[in-house]
Design a protein around this motif. Sequence first.
Motif, PDB file in Angstrom:
ATOM      1  N   SER A 160       0.843  -1.202   0.000  1.00 41.55           N
ATOM      2  CA  SER A 160       0.000   0.000   0.000  1.00 41.55           C
ATOM      3  C   SER A 160       0.876   1.248   0.000  1.00 41.55           C
ATOM      4  O   SER A 160       2.056   1.208   0.365  1.00 41.55           O
ATOM      5  CB  SER A 160      -0.946   0.001   1.208  1.00 41.55           C
ATOM      6  OG  SER A 160      -0.224  -0.154   2.416  1.00 41.55           O
ATOM      7  N   ILE A 161       0.252   2.361  -0.414  1.00 39.09           N
ATOM      8  CA  ILE A 161       0.981   3.626  -0.478  1.00 39.09           C
ATOM      9  C   ILE A 161       0.095   4.773   0.014  1.00 39.09           C
ATOM     10  O   ILE A 161      -1.132   4.703  -0.054  1.00 39.09           O
ATOM     11  CB  ILE A 161       1.444   3.956  -1.912  1.00 39.09           C
ATOM     12  CG1 ILE A 161       0.237   4.150  -2.848  1.00 39.09           C
ATOM     13  CG2 ILE A 161       2.394   2.903  -2.438  1.00 39.09           C
ATOM     14  CD1 ILE A 161       0.583   4.772  -4.186  1.00 39.09           C
ATOM     15  N   ALA A 162       0.750   5.812   0.490  1.00 41.06           N
ATOM     16  CA  ALA A 162       0.097   7.101   0.742  1.00 41.06           C
ATOM     17  C   ALA A 162       0.942   8.157   0.047  1.00 41.06           C
ATOM     18  O   ALA A 162       2.118   8.342   0.386  1.00 41.06           O
ATOM     19  CB  ALA A 162       0.001   7.383   2.233  1.00 41.06           C
ATOM     20  N   LEU A 163       0.373   8.812  -0.947  1.00 40.02           N
ATOM     21  CA  LEU A 163       1.028   9.917  -1.643  1.00 40.02           C
ATOM     22  C   LEU A 163       0.306  11.195  -1.223  1.00 40.02           C
ATOM     23  O   LEU A 163      -0.881  11.381  -1.515  1.00 40.02           O
ATOM     24  CB  LEU A 163       0.959   9.727  -3.154  1.00 40.02           C
ATOM     25  CG  LEU A 163       1.596  10.819  -4.014  1.00 40.02           C
ATOM     26  CD1 LEU A 163       3.054  11.031  -3.635  1.00 40.02           C
ATOM     27  CD2 LEU A 163       1.475  10.479  -5.485  1.00 40.02           C
ATOM     28  N   LEU A 164       1.010  12.074  -0.509  1.00 40.79           N
ATOM     29  CA  LEU A 164       0.411  13.226   0.164  1.00 40.79           C
ATOM     30  C   LEU A 164       1.077  14.506  -0.330  1.00 40.79           C
ATOM     31  O   LEU A 164       2.312  14.555  -0.460  1.00 40.79           O
ATOM     32  CB  LEU A 164       0.591  13.095   1.680  1.00 40.79           C
ATOM     33  CG  LEU A 164       0.240  11.716   2.274  1.00 40.79           C
ATOM     34  CD1 LEU A 164       0.640  11.665   3.742  1.00 40.79           C
ATOM     35  CD2 LEU A 164      -1.234  11.409   2.085  1.00 40.79           C
ATOM     36  N   LEU A 165       0.279  15.558  -0.558  1.00 37.07           N
ATOM     37  CA  LEU A 165       0.787  16.809  -1.112  1.00 37.07           C
ATOM     38  C   LEU A 165       0.366  18.014  -0.286  1.00 37.07           C
ATOM     39  O   LEU A 165      -0.770  18.073   0.217  1.00 37.07           O
ATOM     40  CB  LEU A 165       0.281  16.996  -2.549  1.00 37.07           C
ATOM     41  CG  LEU A 165       0.652  15.935  -3.587  1.00 37.07           C
ATOM     42  CD1 LEU A 165       0.006  16.281  -4.921  1.00 37.07           C
ATOM     43  CD2 LEU A 165       2.159  15.824  -3.734  1.00 37.07           C
ATOM     44  N   TRP A 166       1.288  18.993  -0.195  1.00 34.40           N
ATOM     45  CA  TRP A 166       1.035  20.270   0.470  1.00 34.40           C
ATOM     46  C   TRP A 166       1.655  21.394  -0.367  1.00 34.40           C
ATOM     47  O   TRP A 166       2.578  21.157  -1.152  1.00 34.40           O
ATOM     48  CB  TRP A 166       1.693  20.302   1.850  1.00 34.40           C
ATOM     49  CG  TRP A 166       1.131  19.395   2.872  1.00 34.40           C
ATOM     50  CD1 TRP A 166       0.196  19.687   3.816  1.00 34.40           C
ATOM     51  CD2 TRP A 166       1.504  18.023   3.111  1.00 34.40           C
ATOM     52  NE1 TRP A 166      -0.050  18.595   4.614  1.00 34.40           N
ATOM     53  CE2 TRP A 166       0.741  17.551   4.205  1.00 34.40           C
ATOM     54  CE3 TRP A 166       2.404  17.147   2.507  1.00 34.40           C
ATOM     55  CZ2 TRP A 166       0.850  16.262   4.703  1.00 34.40           C
ATOM     56  CZ3 TRP A 166       2.516  15.858   2.986  1.00 34.40           C
ATOM     57  CH2 TRP A 166       1.735  15.428   4.075  1.00 34.40           C
ATOM     58  N   PRO A 167       1.219  22.621  -0.180  1.00 37.64           N
ATOM     59  CA  PRO A 167       1.936  23.751  -0.775  1.00 37.64           C
ATOM     60  C   PRO A 167       3.367  23.811  -0.228  1.00 37.64           C
ATOM     61  O   PRO A 167       3.636  23.387   0.907  1.00 37.64           O
ATOM     62  CB  PRO A 167       1.128  24.975  -0.339  1.00 37.64           C
ATOM     63  CG  PRO A 167      -0.214  24.432   0.048  1.00 37.64           C
ATOM     64  CD  PRO A 167       0.024  23.048   0.572  1.00 37.64           C
ATOM     65  N   ALA A 168       4.282  24.354  -1.026  1.00 36.89           N
ATOM     66  CA  ALA A 168       5.687  24.389  -0.632  1.00 36.89           C
ATOM     67  C   ALA A 168       5.903  25.124   0.677  1.00 36.89           C
ATOM     68  O   ALA A 168       6.800  24.772   1.462  1.00 36.89           O
ATOM     69  CB  ALA A 168       6.511  25.025  -1.746  1.00 36.89           C
ATOM     70  N   ASP A 169       5.092  26.154   0.967  1.00 38.99           N
ATOM     71  CA  ASP A 169       5.324  26.927   2.189  1.00 38.99           C
ATOM     72  C   ASP A 169       4.975  26.159   3.453  1.00 38.99           C
ATOM     73  O   ASP A 169       5.268  26.611   4.563  1.00 38.99           O
ATOM     74  CB  ASP A 169       4.603  28.277   2.135  1.00 38.99           C
ATOM     75  CG  ASP A 169       3.083  28.148   1.989  1.00 38.99           C
ATOM     76  OD1 ASP A 169       2.553  27.026   2.107  1.00 38.99           O
ATOM     77  OD2 ASP A 169       2.431  29.182   1.747  1.00 38.99           O
ATOM     78  N   GLU A 170       4.365  24.990   3.316  1.00 43.93           N
ATOM     79  CA  GLU A 170       4.135  24.113   4.466  1.00 43.93           C
ATOM     80  C   GLU A 170       5.220  23.039   4.571  1.00 43.93           C
ATOM     81  O   GLU A 170       5.202  22.206   5.472  1.00 43.93           O
ATOM     82  CB  GLU A 170       2.757  23.458   4.376  1.00 43.93           C
ATOM     83  CG  GLU A 170       1.594  24.438   4.440  1.00 43.93           C
ATOM     84  CD  GLU A 170       0.248  23.751   4.473  1.00 43.93           C
ATOM     85  OE1 GLU A 170       0.140  22.677   5.100  1.00 43.93           O
ATOM     86  OE2 GLU A 170      -0.713  24.279   3.873  1.00 43.93           O
ATOM     87  N   GLY A 171       6.166  23.064   3.631  1.00 41.57           N
ATOM     88  CA  GLY A 171       7.147  21.994   3.545  1.00 41.57           C
ATOM     89  C   GLY A 171       8.024  21.844   4.769  1.00 41.57           C
ATOM     90  O   GLY A 171       8.343  20.723   5.183  1.00 41.57           O
ATOM     91  N   ARG A 172       8.442  22.958   5.381  1.00 42.97           N
ATOM     92  CA  ARG A 172       9.343  22.828   6.537  1.00 42.97           C
ATOM     93  C   ARG A 172       8.651  22.121   7.690  1.00 42.97           C
ATOM     94  O   ARG A 172       9.260  21.276   8.384  1.00 42.97           O
ATOM     95  CB  ARG A 172       9.821  24.219   6.960  1.00 42.97           C
ATOM     96  CG  ARG A 172      10.695  24.212   8.222  1.00 42.97           C
ATOM     97  CD  ARG A 172      11.933  23.337   8.053  1.00 42.97           C
ATOM     98  NE  ARG A 172      12.707  23.269   9.271  1.00 42.97           N
ATOM     99  CZ  ARG A 172      12.477  22.399  10.255  1.00 42.97           C
ATOM    100  NH1 ARG A 172      11.468  21.525  10.160  1.00 42.97           N
ATOM    101  NH2 ARG A 172      13.248  22.380  11.326  1.00 42.97           N
TER     102      ARG A 172
END
Length: 460
Positions: A215-227
Amino acid sequence: MTGNLLEPASVDDLRTQLSGRVVTPSDGDYEDVRNIFNAMIVARPQLIARCADADDVKAALAFARNNRLEIAVRSGGHSVAGACLVDGGLVIDTRPMNHVAVDPERATVTVGGGTSWGEFDRGTQPYGLATTGGRVSTTGVAGLTLGGGSGWLERKHGLACDNLLSIDLVTADGREVTANEQENPDLFWGLHGAGGNFGVATSLTFRLHRLPEFSIALLLWPADEGRSIAGIYRDLIATAPDEVGGGMLYMTGPPEEFVPPHLVGQLTCGVLVTYCGAEPALREVAAPLLAAAPHGQVITNIPYADLQCMLDDPPGFRNYWTDEHLRELPDEALDRYCERAYDMVVPSASQYALLPWGGAVTHGRDWPGFNRATPWAVHPLGLWEDPADDDRVIGWARDVRAAMRPWSSGDVYLNFIGDEGTDRVVAGYGEENYRKLARIKAEFDPENIFNRWHNIHPAR
């Protein structure tokens, strides 16, 4: 150009010796056969010998030797430095040797030297078996394995080379040799990381592992939440079971259904969590990341071979990759890592990965690869289209290395880099291992015929 200009009669003579094809620049499919993953590499060989078996490889090697042609060896064509092409020389193209034979009772598989990981994984999947392979399906099994073999299953099952049981090679002088724990054990040791320095791989046998669910979880956020996400991810990996793999990366948001419109075409922070098991257990492991409210997500059971195809990078881009291994990952290192993401070319196919080692990688034998105790790798992959961006992208990747150097362990996984000089090759093995590899090279390739992939110079 490298080598003599060949007469047509000489080329015709080679054609009569091969079961496979000889492709020259006058053939209509030459460019298709010649093209490799990195569009920056423009080397044009005089001949491409599409070898169907070991006898073809021996004939091609003899022809190159008799005509004083330099050689390159190709399986998948993913060498970022273009080690699988040689200008004016002869390419031994093993891709026609792509058979896959699974022994489900022994949990082993034997594949031809030109097999891709997509062909490998599709062959083993019906039996519920797998082993660590590349992160995309088009990479060659031989090239990735002989360089070490990092992939999504490595924290559970080790690197690809850790699962290599035996290999058949054609050496520089045309001998067919087998290397395993009993036969040519020193050569077998050297083949766990030293790439194509010793011969042409014609057959490889691997140990397989049961993988009934994945199984996998591919999760995305805006770059400014990256830290913020980077800190959560670092802490998650610190206590994660070996079944967990994956990595964090910055990339351009793709135009996919699961990607919200405000992330498409924008610098995006992503985390891929892979899990050797079913989705409910994955959700438990990934709970801290899910609590951070990803803006886009895919969480699902998936056949392992499907994941391998899902992330295939498109060919035809200009490429520059490098790598810095980190002995630790404190907050300041995470700050530097995330800051450098904003220097990427966006939109582009570039990716900027933070990859965890650990787990079974640290339990591997003392093969001549990178320091297995290294916990993290920062891996910028520049992929772009416009030659005008060459200096900008290459400069960005090098700046990433420089920025992370205060925490560097000094070693490197050589499959992650191009031609960065002899010092980096030695760093990839360690000085003592490099000296031993040089002695093995002197035995099996004293004239340094196989010199295209992170060359080890024969001991004198």
